[in-house]
Design an enzyme around this catalytic site. Structure first.
Site: not given
Ligand SMILES: *Cc1c(COP(=O)(O)O)cnc(C)c1O
Length: 370
Positions: A108-109, A112, A121, A125, A128, A130, A290, A327, A334
């Site tokens: 998404r980012y 990362r 798990c 929880c 959760c 997911r 969420d 989110d 986020k």
């Molecule tokens: C939350 C999340 C992250 C990590 O976000 P950080 O702000 O770096 O903790 C990375 N990818 C996805 C898809 C996420 O939902």
């Protein structure tokens, strides 16, 4: 403390595998320890096959059996409200559209990626995010699936940070973990690896095993993001787990979820963050709950989160104040939310509300005179 399990030899109690093998999975087993409410009895029956129950003896031992609103109990024991028609009709099984073309991978980012390594798990929880994967059975990714993920990361040089989640990613075999980590470490652009794990809270015994810790240390830099929600979860065992991780050079950060009835009181949140700092865990995020199908009953208003953030400021070091975030559905990321401290802005003159008391006028000098 070891409520309910005083008879279990310490050696077994301190074994992660014993904790997992002896998880409480049925109403009959649970009733040996706790007198269940109507809502819980119905909950366990109605969620069968949909959102199964599993509770480690350790996590169960934290429940006060005389308190039907115990915060551990609310997180671990199913309630009928999970399958309530309204709760079901409003929620989305996958609000973040996480499933892409490579199984388990969400990118998404730009810098990362997120990879879900297993659906298993230690404890399921009830809140959760997911919850949909509860229905997939307990299955870790195969070597072929891990290879597809590794190929993707190799081909995407912009990825510096790999976040391994689940399910419980640190539950997979040491062989599988080593395969994943050793291959990630061969990719030059991957700088850090993070595990999103709740084992320090649900089965801290995982980290009492030196061979397992060797593995995490060997593939440094590894970070752990864990998930404490309530001060009751910070036990001697949890503290020992964190201490062992820190000694191996693995920093531990925390993500809390704001949950109705569990931690939606400002005093509880303040105590949680104080105690986290004391065990050297930095609270990084406070997530608004969420809109997940089957978990809507845990959602508070957004105002509640803002009120908590407002309360914290001034009562604990900035180190102990997480970013409150929502989110956004659809995988839109986020977003941080904060109480507003700027009351007025006119050109270079600002009126701030002090978190201590009163207001302060704040002027930024005209750059030209400097
Ligand atoms: C939350 C999340 C992250 C990590 O976000 P950080 O702000 O770096 O903790 C990375 N990818 C996805 C898809 C996420 O939902």
């Amino acid at each position: 403390m070891r409520r309910f399990f005083e008879h279990v030899p310490l050696e077994l109690w301190r074994s992660y595998h014993w904790q997992v093998q002896n998880r409480i999975r049925t109403k009959e087993e649970l009733e040996r320890y706790i007198r269940l409410t109507e809502e819980e009895i119905k909950g366990i029956e109605l969620t069968k096959g949909l959102y199964p129950m599993a509770i480690t003896p350790y996590y169960l031992s934290l429940i006060d059996p005389d308190d039907p609103r115990d915060p551990i109990r609310l997180q671990a024991i199913p309630r009928a409200v999970e399958v309530d028609e309204r709760v079901q009709s409003l929620g989305d099984p996958d609000p973040f559209r996480e499933e892409g073309e490579v199984p388990g991978l969400t990118h998404r980012y730009p810098d990362r990626v997120l990879f879900t390594l297993t659906t298993f798990c230690a404890v399921y929880c009830r809140h959760c995010m997911r919850k949909r994967i509860f229905q997939e059975g307990e299955r870790a990714r195969t070597k072929e699936e891990i290879d597809r993920f590794l190929d993707y990361v190799r081909q995407h040089e912009e990825v510096r940070d790999v976040l391994i989640s689940g399910g419980e990613p640190l539950s997979v075999s040491e062989e599988k973990l080593e395969y994943l980590l050793s291959n990630l470490r061969k990719i030059p652009h991957v700088e850090i690896v993070r595990f999103g794990t709740r084992l320090p809270v649900l089965a801290p015994q995982r980290f009492f095993d030196d061979r397992f810790l060797d593995l995490l240390e060997k593939y440094s830099p590894i970070w752990v993001n864990t998930h404490f929600n309530h001060p009751k979860e910070i036990t001697e065992e949890a503290e020992e787990a964190i201490d062992r991780l820190l000694r191996r050079g693995v920093p531990v950060n925390n993500q809390t979820v704001l949950l109705k009835g569990v931690n939606d009181r400002p005093e509880v949140m303040l105590e949680l963050f104080r105690r986290l700092l004391r065990i050297k865990v930095r609270p990084v995020y406070l997530f608004h709950c969420d809109p997940v199908k089957g978990a809507l009953h845990f959602r508070t208003s957004l105002q509640k989160g803002i009120e908590i953030m407002e309360y914290l400021r001034g009562k604990i070091s900035g180190m102990g104040i997480p970013t409150y975030a929502v989110d956004l559905p659809g995988g839109k990321g986020k977003v941080p939310i904060s109480p507003n401290y700027i009351l007025k802005a006119e050109g270079n003159t600002f009126l701030f509300r002090s978190p201590l008391d009163g207001t302060v006028e704040y002027v930024i000098e005209d750059a030209q005179i400097l």
